[in-house]
Design a protein around this motif. Structure first.
Motif, mmCIF file in Angstrom:
data_model
loop_
_atom_site.group_PDB
_atom_site.id
_atom_site.type_symbol
_atom_site.label_atom_id
_atom_site.label_comp_id
_atom_site.label_asym_id
_atom_site.label_seq_id
_atom_site.Cartn_x
_atom_site.Cartn_y
_atom_site.Cartn_z
ATOM 1 N N ILE A 115 11.859 1.367 -4.861
ATOM 2 C CA ILE A 115 10.987 2.183 -4.011
ATOM 3 C C ILE A 115 10.481 3.391 -4.793
ATOM 4 O O ILE A 115 9.286 3.691 -4.779
ATOM 5 C CB ILE A 115 11.717 2.638 -2.730
ATOM 6 N N TYR A 116 11.381 4.064 -5.464
ATOM 7 C CA TYR A 116 11.013 5.266 -6.214
ATOM 8 C C TYR A 116 9.939 4.948 -7.259
ATOM 9 O O TYR A 116 8.956 5.679 -7.404
ATOM 10 C CB TYR A 116 12.256 5.864 -6.881
ATOM 11 N N LYS A 117 10.128 3.849 -7.937
ATOM 12 C CA LYS A 117 9.167 3.414 -8.966
ATOM 13 C C LYS A 117 7.779 3.160 -8.360
ATOM 14 O O LYS A 117 6.760 3.486 -8.958
ATOM 15 C CB LYS A 117 9.699 2.153 -9.632
ATOM 16 N N ARG A 118 7.740 2.611 -7.168
ATOM 17 C CA ARG A 118 6.454 2.341 -6.502
ATOM 18 C C ARG A 118 5.811 3.614 -5.988
ATOM 19 O O ARG A 118 4.600 3.793 -6.067
ATOM 20 C CB ARG A 118 6.641 1.379 -5.345
ATOM 21 N N VAL A 119 6.618 4.489 -5.419
ATOM 22 C CA VAL A 119 6.086 5.694 -4.798
ATOM 23 C C VAL A 119 5.686 6.716 -5.845
ATOM 24 O O VAL A 119 4.640 7.358 -5.739
ATOM 25 C CB VAL A 119 7.111 6.291 -3.811
ATOM 26 N N TYR A 120 6.512 6.875 -6.865
ATOM 27 C CA TYR A 120 6.253 7.859 -7.915
ATOM 28 C C TYR A 120 5.996 7.151 -9.226
ATOM 29 O O TYR A 120 6.784 7.220 -10.163
ATOM 30 C CB TYR A 120 7.443 8.817 -8.063
ATOM 31 N N ALA B 41 17.481 14.113 2.159
ATOM 32 C CA ALA B 41 16.316 14.964 1.900
ATOM 33 C C ALA B 41 16.298 15.484 0.471
ATOM 34 O O ALA B 41 15.229 15.797 -0.067
ATOM 35 C CB ALA B 41 16.292 16.129 2.888
ATOM 36 N N ASP B 42 17.463 15.528 -0.168
ATOM 37 C CA ASP B 42 17.551 16.026 -1.536
ATOM 38 C C ASP B 42 17.548 14.908 -2.581
ATOM 39 O O ASP B 42 17.977 15.116 -3.716
ATOM 40 C CB ASP B 42 18.805 16.889 -1.700
ATOM 41 N N TYR B 43 17.052 13.725 -2.221
ATOM 42 C CA TYR B 43 17.069 12.591 -3.148
ATOM 43 C C TYR B 43 16.400 12.924 -4.483
ATOM 44 O O TYR B 43 16.793 12.404 -5.526
ATOM 45 C CB TYR B 43 16.431 11.348 -2.530
ATOM 46 N N LYS B 44 15.418 13.807 -4.476
ATOM 47 C CA LYS B 44 14.723 14.161 -5.720
ATOM 48 C C LYS B 44 15.650 14.867 -6.708
ATOM 49 O O LYS B 44 15.413 14.820 -7.910
ATOM 50 C CB LYS B 44 13.506 15.043 -5.421
ATOM 51 N N ASP B 45 16.700 15.473 -6.190
ATOM 52 C CA ASP B 45 17.656 16.150 -7.061
ATOM 53 C C ASP B 45 18.639 15.174 -7.705
ATOM 54 O O ASP B 45 19.401 15.571 -8.593
ATOM 55 C CB ASP B 45 18.458 17.190 -6.267
ATOM 56 N N GLU C 57 0.824 -1.220 0.000
ATOM 57 C CA GLU C 57 0.000 0.000 0.000
ATOM 58 C C GLU C 57 0.859 1.271 0.000
ATOM 59 O O GLU C 57 0.325 2.375 -0.030
ATOM 60 C CB GLU C 57 -0.930 0.001 1.221
ATOM 61 N N ARG C 58 2.160 1.103 0.077
ATOM 62 C CA ARG C 58 3.105 2.225 0.097
ATOM 63 C C ARG C 58 2.838 3.182 1.265
ATOM 64 O O ARG C 58 2.934 4.399 1.126
ATOM 65 C CB ARG C 58 3.093 2.976 -1.241
ATOM 66 N N ASN C 59 2.541 2.611 2.406
ATOM 67 C CA ASN C 59 2.304 3.418 3.605
ATOM 68 C C ASN C 59 3.595 3.804 4.310
ATOM 69 O O ASN C 59 3.648 4.842 4.980
ATOM 70 C CB ASN C 59 1.418 2.661 4.593
ATOM 71 N N TYR C 60 4.620 2.964 4.196
ATOM 72 C CA TYR C 60 5.836 3.154 4.987
ATOM 73 C C TYR C 60 7.095 3.370 4.149
ATOM 74 O O TYR C 60 7.980 4.106 4.569
ATOM 75 C CB TYR C 60 6.040 1.960 5.932
ATOM 76 N N ILE C 61 7.178 2.724 2.997
ATOM 77 C CA ILE C 61 8.417 2.816 2.214
ATOM 78 C C ILE C 61 8.756 4.228 1.745
ATOM 79 O O ILE C 61 9.944 4.518 1.573
ATOM 80 C CB ILE C 61 8.474 1.810 1.040
ATOM 81 N N PRO C 62 7.793 5.136 1.554
ATOM 82 C CA PRO C 62 8.198 6.498 1.170
ATOM 83 C C PRO C 62 9.129 7.148 2.200
ATOM 84 O O PRO C 62 9.982 7.964 1.827
ATOM 85 C CB PRO C 62 6.872 7.260 1.066
ATOM 86 N N ASP C 63 9.003 6.761 3.470
ATOM 87 C CA ASP C 63 9.863 7.323 4.517
ATOM 88 C C ASP C 63 11.329 6.924 4.348
ATOM 89 O O ASP C 63 12.218 7.587 4.878
ATOM 90 C CB ASP C 63 9.380 6.887 5.904
ATOM 91 N N LEU C 64 11.562 5.836 3.626
ATOM 92 C CA LEU C 64 12.935 5.398 3.410
ATOM 93 C C LEU C 64 13.694 6.336 2.474
ATOM 94 O O LEU C 64 14.908 6.492 2.606
ATOM 95 C CB LEU C 64 12.966 3.978 2.836
ATOM 96 N N LEU C 65 13.009 6.946 1.542
ATOM 97 C CA LEU C 65 13.690 7.781 0.541
ATOM 98 C C LEU C 65 14.525 8.891 1.183
ATOM 99 O O LEU C 65 15.741 8.926 0.992
ATOM 100 C CB LEU C 65 12.691 8.317 -0.480
ATOM 101 N N PRO C 66 13.935 9.792 1.967
ATOM 102 C CA PRO C 66 14.772 10.829 2.576
ATOM 103 C C PRO C 66 15.659 10.297 3.707
ATOM 104 O O PRO C 66 16.748 10.820 3.938
ATOM 105 C CB PRO C 66 13.762 11.848 3.104
ATOM 106 N N SER C 67 15.214 9.255 4.380
ATOM 107 C CA SER C 67 15.992 8.728 5.505
ATOM 108 C C SER C 67 17.284 8.064 5.061
ATOM 109 O O SER C 67 18.321 8.215 5.709
ATOM 110 C CB SER C 67 15.168 7.711 6.295
ATOM 111 N N LYS D 144 4.175 7.826 -11.608
ATOM 112 C CA LYS D 144 4.066 8.720 -12.762
ATOM 113 C C LYS D 144 5.157 9.779 -12.765
ATOM 114 O O LYS D 144 5.071 10.767 -13.476
ATOM 115 C CB LYS D 144 2.696 9.409 -12.784
ATOM 116 N N GLY D 145 6.191 9.595 -11.952
ATOM 117 C CA GLY D 145 7.269 10.572 -11.860
ATOM 118 C C GLY D 145 6.915 11.676 -10.879
ATOM 119 O O GLY D 145 5.806 11.755 -10.369
ATOM 120 N N ILE D 146 7.885 12.509 -10.628
ATOM 121 C CA ILE D 146 7.658 13.607 -9.664
ATOM 122 C C ILE D 146 6.940 14.729 -10.377
ATOM 123 O O ILE D 146 7.272 15.132 -11.445
ATOM 124 C CB ILE D 146 9.006 14.113 -9.085
#
Length: 124
Positions: free
Chosen positions: A115-120, A96-100, A82-92, A122-124
């Motif tokens: 993780i990125y593929k699941r969370v985004y 915090a600048d992982y999007k860059d 359900e992607r409830n928790y894995i988004p927290d892994l990205l910045p952790s 359609k991309g950022i």
């Protein structure tokens, strides 16, 4: 002693007891850390405590616990549908600048890419 602790933690219903044991015994439970990680992977059905444990170990010592963190992240990707928790892994884990740095991180880190593929989707 360690076997008694592991026996008790195998009755953990969702991973909270195992997470708390790791947090409360950091530095004293390194000898059984692989077994603790096995246990939390087995009992956490939705990835909540897998993610929390990965973030905690990363904050404590990302190099020392790298193998355990990798196992926890892989398991959390599988369990957190359900992607409830894995988004927290990205910045952790990737800052915090992982999007860059998405293209670079996607190219070099399979866990980030998954993780990125699941969370985004359609991309950022």
């Amino acid at each position: 002693m360690d076997e008694d602790i592991l026996k008790k933690l195998r009755k953990d219903e969702d991973g909270l007891l195992t997470y708390e044991y790791i947090a409360n015994n950091m530095g004293k439970c390194d000898s059984i850390m692989p077994e603790l990680i096995d246990n939390i992977i087995n009992v956490d059905r939705n990835g909540q405590f897998l993610v929390s444990t990965a973030r905690y170990l990363y904050a404590i010592d990302k190099v020392k616990y790298a193998e355990n963190i990798d196992r926890l992240v892989k398991a959390s990707i599988e369990k957190d549908r359900e992607r409830n928790y894995i988004p927290d892994l990205l910045p952790s884990l990737w800052g915090a600048d992982y999007k860059d740095h998405v293209d670079e991180l996607n190219a070099k880190d399979d866990n980030f890419r998954r993780i990125y593929k699941r969370v985004y989707q359609k991309g950022i």
